[in-house]
Design an enzyme around this catalytic site. Structure first.
Site, short mmCIF file in Angstrom:
data_model
loop_
_atom_site.label_atom_id
_atom_site.label_comp_id
_atom_site.label_asym_id
_atom_site.label_seq_id
_atom_site.Cartn_x
_atom_site.Cartn_y
_atom_site.Cartn_z
N ASN A 9 0.74 -1.37 0.10
CA ASN A 9 -0.04 -0.02 0.03
C ASN A 9 1.04 1.42 0.12
OD1 ASN A 9 -1.76 2.17 0.43
ND2 ASN A 9 -2.35 1.47 2.65
N LYS A 11 0.14 4.42 -0.25
CA LYS A 11 -0.50 5.32 0.47
C LYS A 11 -0.30 6.64 -0.37
CE LYS A 11 0.22 3.19 5.04
NZ LYS A 11 0.46 3.33 6.34
N HIS A 96 -9.43 1.19 5.61
CA HIS A 96 -7.89 1.40 6.02
C HIS A 96 -8.17 2.25 7.16
CE1 HIS A 96 -3.81 2.63 6.55
NE2 HIS A 96 -3.54 1.55 6.14
N GLU A 98 -6.36 4.78 8.12
CA GLU A 98 -6.24 6.07 7.91
C GLU A 98 -7.57 6.75 7.50
OE1 GLU A 98 -2.69 5.50 5.67
OE2 GLU A 98 -1.53 4.94 7.54
N GLU A 165 -4.90 -5.13 10.94
CA GLU A 165 -3.95 -3.95 11.06
C GLU A 165 -3.98 -3.23 12.27
OE1 GLU A 165 -1.91 -2.96 7.06
OE2 GLU A 165 -3.59 -1.68 7.27
N GLY A 171 3.17 1.83 10.60
CA GLY A 171 3.97 3.14 10.67
C GLY A 171 4.74 3.58 11.87
N SER A 204 4.05 -2.52 9.78
CA SER A 204 5.32 -2.55 10.19
C SER A 204 6.10 -3.75 9.57
CB SER A 204 5.84 -2.01 11.47
OG SER A 204 5.57 -0.92 11.93
P1 PGA Z 1 3.26 0.21 7.50
O1 PGA Z 1 1.86 0.29 6.84
O2 PGA Z 1 3.79 -1.17 6.98
O3 PGA Z 1 3.94 1.48 7.02
O4 PGA Z 1 3.22 0.17 8.96
C1 PGA Z 1 0.84 -0.69 6.95
C2 PGA Z 1 -0.70 -0.28 6.36
O5 PGA Z 1 -1.09 1.05 6.62
O6 PGA Z 1 -1.02 -0.75 5.58
#
Ligand code: PGA
Length: 246
Positions: A9, A11, A96, A98, A165, A171, A204
């Site tokens: 992803n 983003k 997601h 976010e 997740e 992140g 992560s």
């Molecule tokens: P990350 O993001 O691997 O940077 O932690 C995962 C995600 O948001 O799908």
């Protein structure tokens, strides 16, 4: 055997020029992957055509990072499933954390997005996960159960991916312990009610953690943010190795 789905992803990263450079470097690195896995990349909308063309013929599938529930209409800033299909998109991430956080997306809206995806033959990747506060208050199971139940109302459980997740692991560099991630992925599989549903872990994930995650019985893939922006690191993740049975 469930086929693993290794998804990146991106983003809000990657101009078309950067996406093209990624694809040129990535292509040879994933030329000989075993047939037990599918690699998926979710670029920002603007870079979808670039990535689709640059990786055509490689077997790498394209996902969108979201999808609107209507086919067309007065929804400024949104993109619909037919618009994505035109570019060969096969998966659509929905729910997601976010957009849940920044744009207040509700489980009801996320369900409509997933339904629209399936109605157009896109495979929804439904993301679920708890905050740190919810985990510390021992609400993890209840929160995720609700997200799964409401997000999947009316959804065909045979054309679906679910990504667990934990928000505190996204992140942050803090990966959820593999056995705990496996436990939650197993619960999700039970709630979905389809033994063969692909359940991913995300948060992560990186080249150092991938092998331990993929060896778990209920983790069928990963959703990768930061580490999917580098072609070498994402290719290493896609090339995860399982121990050879003695
Ligand atoms: P990350 O993001 O691997 O940077 O932690 C995962 C995600 O948001 O799908």
């Amino acid at each position: 055997m469930r086929k693993a789905v290794i998804a990146g992803n991106w983003k809000m990263h990657m101009t078309c020029a950067e996406a093209q450079a990624f694809a040129d470097a990535f292509r040879p690195l994933v030329a000989d992957l075993p047939a037990d896995r599918e690699v998926v990349i979710a670029p920002p909308f603007t870079a979808i055509p670039t990535v689709a063309q640059a990786l055509a013929g490689t077997g790498v599938a394209i996902a969108s990072q979201n999808v609107h529930w209507e086919e067309k209409g007065a929804y400024t800033g949104m993109v619909s499933a037919p618009m994505l299909l035109e570019h060969g998109v096969r998966y659509a991430i929905v729910g997601h954390s976010e957009p849940r956080k920044y744009y207040s997306e509700s489980d009801e809206q996320i369900n409509l997005r997933a339904r629209s995806a399936q109605a157009h033959d896109l495979i929804p990747i439904l993301c679920v996960g708890e905050t740190l506060d919810q985990r510390e208050a021992r609400e993890t199971e209840r929160v995720i159960h609700r997200q799964v139940e409401q997000g999947l109302e009316g959804i065909d459980p045979t054309r679906l991916v679910v990504a667990y997740e934990p928000i505190w692991a996204i992140g942050t560099g803090k990966t959820c312990a593999a056995d705990e991630a496996n436990r939650i992925c197993g619960l999700i599989r039970g709630w979905v009610g389809n033994e063969n549903v692909v359940v991913q872990y995300g948060g992560s994930v990186n080249p150092a953690t991938i092998d331990e995650l993929m060896v778990q019985s209920d983790i069928d893939g990963v959703l990768v943010g930061g580490a999917s922006l580098d072609p070498v690191s994402f290719a290493r993740i896609a090339s995860y190795r399982l121990p050879v049975a003695a």
